[in-house]
Write a protein that holds these residues in place. Structure first.
Motif, mmCIF file in Angstrom:
data_model
loop_
_atom_site.group_PDB
_atom_site.id
_atom_site.type_symbol
_atom_site.label_atom_id
_atom_site.label_comp_id
_atom_site.label_asym_id
_atom_site.label_seq_id
_atom_site.Cartn_x
_atom_site.Cartn_y
_atom_site.Cartn_z
ATOM 1 N N LEU A 1 0.832 -1.206 0.000
ATOM 2 C CA LEU A 1 0.000 0.000 0.000
ATOM 3 C C LEU A 1 0.866 1.255 0.000
ATOM 4 O O LEU A 1 0.469 2.292 -0.541
ATOM 5 C CB LEU A 1 -0.936 -0.009 1.214
ATOM 6 N N PHE A 2 2.049 1.192 0.595
ATOM 7 C CA PHE A 2 3.000 2.298 0.494
ATOM 8 C C PHE A 2 3.508 2.425 -0.942
ATOM 9 O O PHE A 2 3.565 3.508 -1.510
ATOM 10 C CB PHE A 2 4.194 2.072 1.425
ATOM 11 N N ALA A 3 3.897 1.279 -1.527
ATOM 12 C CA ALA A 3 4.525 1.288 -2.853
ATOM 13 C C ALA A 3 3.597 1.826 -3.923
ATOM 14 O O ALA A 3 4.043 2.495 -4.866
ATOM 15 C CB ALA A 3 4.983 -0.121 -3.212
ATOM 16 N N ILE A 4 2.305 1.564 -3.813
ATOM 17 C CA ILE A 4 1.345 2.014 -4.821
ATOM 18 C C ILE A 4 1.373 3.532 -4.964
ATOM 19 O O ILE A 4 1.230 4.071 -6.058
ATOM 20 C CB ILE A 4 -0.074 1.519 -4.461
ATOM 21 N N ASP A 5 1.580 4.216 -3.853
ATOM 22 C CA ASP A 5 1.632 5.680 -3.884
ATOM 23 C C ASP A 5 3.064 6.211 -3.898
ATOM 24 O O ASP A 5 3.297 7.409 -3.668
ATOM 25 C CB ASP A 5 0.877 6.262 -2.680
ATOM 26 N N GLY A 6 4.026 5.334 -4.157
ATOM 27 C CA GLY A 6 5.412 5.782 -4.287
ATOM 28 C C GLY A 6 6.057 6.213 -2.986
ATOM 29 O O GLY A 6 7.015 6.989 -2.992
ATOM 30 N N ILE A 7 5.560 5.715 -1.865
ATOM 31 C CA ILE A 7 6.135 6.048 -0.555
ATOM 32 C C ILE A 7 7.185 4.995 -0.216
ATOM 33 O O ILE A 7 6.853 3.815 -0.047
ATOM 34 C CB ILE A 7 5.047 6.082 0.525
ATOM 35 N N PRO A 8 8.459 5.369 -0.131
ATOM 36 C CA PRO A 8 9.502 4.373 0.142
ATOM 37 C C PRO A 8 9.390 3.827 1.561
ATOM 38 O O PRO A 8 9.076 4.564 2.499
ATOM 39 C CB PRO A 8 10.802 5.160 -0.052
ATOM 40 N N ILE A 9 9.659 2.546 1.709
ATOM 41 C CA ILE A 9 9.639 1.937 3.029
ATOM 42 C C ILE A 9 10.911 2.286 3.783
ATOM 43 O O ILE A 9 10.868 2.635 4.971
ATOM 44 C CB ILE A 9 9.478 0.409 2.913
ATOM 45 N N LEU A 10 12.047 2.219 3.079
ATOM 46 C CA LEU A 10 13.332 2.529 3.694
ATOM 47 C C LEU A 10 14.041 3.632 2.913
ATOM 48 O O LEU A 10 13.671 3.943 1.777
ATOM 49 C CB LEU A 10 14.230 1.281 3.722
ATOM 50 N N ASN A 11 15.063 4.195 3.526
ATOM 51 C CA ASN A 11 15.876 5.188 2.830
ATOM 52 C C ASN A 11 16.715 4.508 1.736
ATOM 53 O O ASN A 11 16.714 3.278 1.621
ATOM 54 C CB ASN A 11 16.771 5.964 3.810
ATOM 55 N N LYS A 12 17.428 5.288 0.943
ATOM 56 C CA LYS A 12 18.184 4.737 -0.183
ATOM 57 C C LYS A 12 19.262 3.769 0.274
ATOM 58 O O LYS A 12 19.592 2.811 -0.435
ATOM 59 C CB LYS A 12 18.808 5.872 -0.996
ATOM 60 N N GLU A 13 19.803 4.011 1.456
ATOM 61 C CA GLU A 13 20.864 3.143 1.975
ATOM 62 C C GLU A 13 20.304 1.869 2.614
ATOM 63 O O GLU A 13 21.070 0.986 3.011
ATOM 64 C CB GLU A 13 21.712 3.890 3.005
ATOM 65 N N LYS A 14 18.967 1.763 2.731
ATOM 66 C CA LYS A 14 18.296 0.613 3.343
ATOM 67 C C LYS A 14 18.713 0.436 4.808
ATOM 68 O O LYS A 14 18.805 -0.685 5.315
ATOM 69 C CB LYS A 14 18.585 -0.685 2.564
ATOM 70 N N THR A 15 18.936 1.558 5.476
ATOM 71 C CA THR A 15 19.396 1.500 6.866
ATOM 72 C C THR A 15 18.364 2.017 7.861
ATOM 73 O O THR A 15 18.539 1.842 9.072
ATOM 74 C CB THR A 15 20.684 2.319 7.033
ATOM 75 N N ALA A 16 17.305 2.668 7.374
ATOM 76 C CA ALA A 16 16.323 3.251 8.298
ATOM 77 C C ALA A 16 14.982 3.414 7.590
ATOM 78 O O ALA A 16 14.904 3.488 6.355
ATOM 79 C CB ALA A 16 16.808 4.614 8.809
ATOM 80 N N ALA A 17 13.921 3.459 8.386
ATOM 81 C CA ALA A 17 12.578 3.650 7.846
ATOM 82 C C ALA A 17 12.450 5.031 7.210
ATOM 83 O O ALA A 17 13.058 5.999 7.667
ATOM 84 C CB ALA A 17 11.543 3.487 8.957
ATOM 85 N N ALA A 18 11.645 5.115 6.139
ATOM 86 C CA ALA A 18 11.474 6.392 5.438
ATOM 87 C C ALA A 18 10.006 6.721 5.175
ATOM 88 O O ALA A 18 9.700 7.660 4.440
ATOM 89 C CB ALA A 18 12.251 6.362 4.112
ATOM 90 N N PHE A 19 9.091 5.962 5.790
ATOM 91 C CA PHE A 19 7.672 6.111 5.474
ATOM 92 C C PHE A 19 6.918 7.063 6.395
ATOM 93 O O PHE A 19 5.747 7.359 6.151
ATOM 94 C CB PHE A 19 6.990 4.739 5.524
ATOM 95 N N ASN A 20 7.538 7.553 7.453
ATOM 96 C CA ASN A 20 6.832 8.410 8.405
ATOM 97 C C ASN A 20 6.816 9.845 7.875
ATOM 98 O O ASN A 20 7.561 10.710 8.329
ATOM 99 C CB ASN A 20 7.502 8.344 9.775
#
Length: 424
Positions: A205-224
């Protein structure tokens, strides 16, 4: 049920930690074990494919063994709910299988813990280029590819034309965006008292609206983010308006609601047809398949099954070679025709089977979804500990959308939980 799910998850995490500990003590041999002319036996595990597809696998295995006379394939098939526990137990006990069928989420989870081999170390550039890039990259973490993509599916929009017409809508001009689909759902609800569709509350449901789950480095959440708050509150409004059923509906429940004409639409891959045709033949006859309406991100989300080679395999080279054979264009084309799935290989969809339609529902869905494979990607692409992250997101969605917790506060708590998961 939630307590049981948490218990199973904790058990899997504990077992996976044990697997990682044992793997760090040394992997399996990557050299052929063909002493005194004895055959190498590869243990090959799949998920819920017997007995329906036994004839296909008997043929493909016989073909491989004929071309590779020093190798014997021992094929075993397990139920979906059993395979992950059995895999972790076998690796931890030192009796690892060699090639295993997993979904992308669990393949990534195993990869992030170092429990399966990096395919990039074994594949040639030509072999890697055979797969659709977005699908191949679904299990790539920090440049390491932890699986070979096998059969896949991209969502299409199924609609019950009887209900759509009764609601005053024209199925010949279907909705092209999620916003338009919402308006169609509202009209179905107003006119017929039925919901638009059911859905599962997962990370896509995040991906459908282009909201990334993690940052580019895949080290931290980015959806808040404010965009995520808006998206979730919009879902809440759609549930209140009857556009979406107020429920966390897994695939089996979605089939049930569509078969019972409690909803007018279904967003799913081609395999949905197999279930609806059996469960509700009359509904099947009234159903058409059209391109899936897009969200704010113009992506096509894939739902793939993969093949992995555990690091504890005693025959890594042979195992990778067999996995490549099973996922090459010829093998995947044949399996797709037998199983009504989509291939993850570029050359497969050049076959007329994926481009020509006889206007049956199966052909409609197949052609529509095959055309989107070059844009396909998994919604958990590159996410370490993907299974744990997705479980955390699902619980947060349930709390907000079903239990009424505050959106922003829940997202903040979820952010902390995901960041903790990434440190594990």
């Amino acid at each position: 049920m939630i307590k049981k799910a948490k218990g199973r998850l904790r058990l899997l995490v504990s077992m996976l930690a044990l697997v990682v500990l044992l793997s760090s003590c040394g992997g399996g041999s990557s050299k052929p074990e063909n002493v005194n002319g004895e055959k190498v036996t590869l243990q090959f595990w799949t998920i819920a494919l017997q007995p329906t597809f036994t004839p296909y696998f008997n043929r493909v295995i016989a073909d491989y063994e004929q071309k590779n006379p020093d190798v014997k394939i021992d094929w075993k098939d397990y139920p979906y709910d059993a395979v992950t526990n059995k895999l972790l137990t076998s690796i931890a006990s030192g009796s690892s299988p060699d090639v295993v069928n997993l979904n992308t989420e669990f393949a990534s989870q195993m990869g992030s813990k170092g429990a399966v081999v990096d395919m990039n170390e074994y594949l040639s550039p030509e072999e890697k280029a055979a797969y659709f890039e977005g699908i191949y990259n679904s299990t790539v973490i920090n440049g390491k590819a932890y699986a070979l993509p096998w059969y896949t599916g991209t969502e299409v929009l199924y609609m019950n034309t009887k209900l759509v017409k009764a609601a005053g809508l024209d199925p010949a001009h279907p909705p092209k965006t999620r916003e338009e689909l919402s308006e169609w759902g509202r009209q179905v609800n107003r006119k017929l008292g039925k919901a638009g569709y059911a859905q599962q509350l997962v990370s896509k449901l995040f991906a459908i609206d282009g909201i990334p789950i993690l940052n580019k480095e895949k080290t931290a959440a980015a959806f808040n983010t404010p965009e995520a708050v808006t998206m979730i509150n919009n879902l809440k409004k759609q549930m209140e308006d009857g556009v979406i059923l107020k429920e966390d509906a897994d695939f089996a429940q979605q089939v049930k609601y569509y078969a019972g004409e409690q909803v007018a639409f279904e967003l799913a891959g081609p395999t949905f047809i197999n279930f609806i045709k059996t469960a509700a033949p009359d509904v099947y006859k009234n159903t058409i398949a059209v391109p899936v309406p897009t969200g704010k991100a113009d992506v096509r989300l894939s739902n793939s099954m993969d093949l992995v080679v555990p690091t504890k395999s005693a025959h890594v080279n042979e195992a990778v070679k067999f996995a490549v054979f099973l996922t090459n264009a010829e093998s995947q084309t044949a399996f797709s025709k037998a199983a009504n799935t989509l291939p993850s290989t570029k050359d497969s969809i050049k076959d007329p089977y994926f481009t020509q339609s006889d206007q049956s529902l199966e052909a409609q869905a197949k052609v529509v979804s095959a055309q989107s494979l070059d844009k396909a990607t998994d919604y958990m692409v590159g996410v370490p500990n993907a299974k744990d992250v997705n479980s955390a997101v699902t619980r947060a969605f349930q709390n907000i959308l079903l239990n009424g917790t505050d959106t922003k506060q829940t997202l903040t708590a979820l952010e902390e939980e995901v960041n903790d998961i990434l440190k594990q």
